[in-house]
Design a protein around this motif. Sequence first.
Motif, short mmCIF file in Angstrom:
data_model
loop_
_atom_site.label_atom_id
_atom_site.label_comp_id
_atom_site.label_asym_id
_atom_site.label_seq_id
_atom_site.Cartn_x
_atom_site.Cartn_y
_atom_site.Cartn_z
N GLU A 104 -18.87 -21.74 12.83
CA GLU A 104 -20.12 -20.96 12.14
C GLU A 104 -21.51 -21.11 13.63
O GLU A 104 -22.49 -20.62 13.60
CB GLU A 104 -21.03 -22.23 11.19
N ASP A 105 -21.32 -22.55 14.00
CA ASP A 105 -22.26 -22.43 15.55
C ASP A 105 -22.01 -21.41 16.35
O ASP A 105 -23.19 -20.89 17.13
CB ASP A 105 -22.30 -23.77 15.96
N GLU A 106 -20.82 -20.51 16.56
CA GLU A 106 -20.59 -19.86 17.55
C GLU A 106 -21.56 -18.27 16.82
O GLU A 106 -22.28 -17.64 17.37
CB GLU A 106 -19.39 -19.22 17.39
N LEU A 107 -21.37 -18.80 15.67
CA LEU A 107 -22.46 -17.50 14.94
C LEU A 107 -23.46 -17.34 14.89
O LEU A 107 -24.34 -15.94 15.41
CB LEU A 107 -22.06 -16.85 13.10
N LYS A 108 -23.70 -18.50 14.62
CA LYS A 108 -25.64 -18.40 15.12
C LYS A 108 -26.00 -18.56 16.57
O LYS A 108 -27.07 -17.48 16.71
CB LYS A 108 -26.11 -20.08 14.80
N GLU A 109 -25.32 -18.59 17.41
CA GLU A 109 -25.08 -18.83 18.87
C GLU A 109 -25.66 -17.06 19.51
O GLU A 109 -26.32 -16.63 19.52
CB GLU A 109 -24.36 -19.20 19.82
N LEU A 110 -24.11 -16.11 18.31
CA LEU A 110 -24.28 -14.82 18.76
C LEU A 110 -25.70 -14.86 18.20
O LEU A 110 -26.86 -12.85 18.55
CB LEU A 110 -22.88 -14.00 18.18
#
Length: 158
Positions: A104-110
């Motif tokens: 989820e954190d990586e998706l937010k970063e993307l």
Amino acid sequence: MLLVICFTFFTVHAVNSQQLPLVEYQSKISASETSNHKLANEVLLEMGISQRYDTHFDHLMGTLIGKGDDFKIYTRFRKMFVREIGWSHFKDDYAARLEADFSEDELKELLNLSKQPVMKKFLLSEGKAYMDTSKQRFKMGFELWENYNNGKVRLPSD
């Protein structure tokens, strides 16, 4: 009889007490999956993948249709490909792939990256470059296919 009633109440209580944590856990998973699915879809939309996906039919059309000089027919074929096998048929699979590969954190970063002006400009530029070279790709693809069929070009060895 009293023993049977007590045993029944005990069994019902035990079953109900076990189901509550499971339901709570499932709702947490569903909320997280929904959040990740929403994030994945936003990333795909923001990065323009949903728009660019359908332009990649050009390669297939270049092989299937003529010499690469009739853009009206290509436009009509692209519309047919989009309707029949386009992005709308695969968007959930793409989102699921992002969900599987990114937290989820990586998706937010993307998503944050995709909203940056320089990244947006880069993605637009890449899409324009692809479209700008489509006429050349059509012609080169047709010529390559013709040369292959005429024995002038061979497949590379393994």
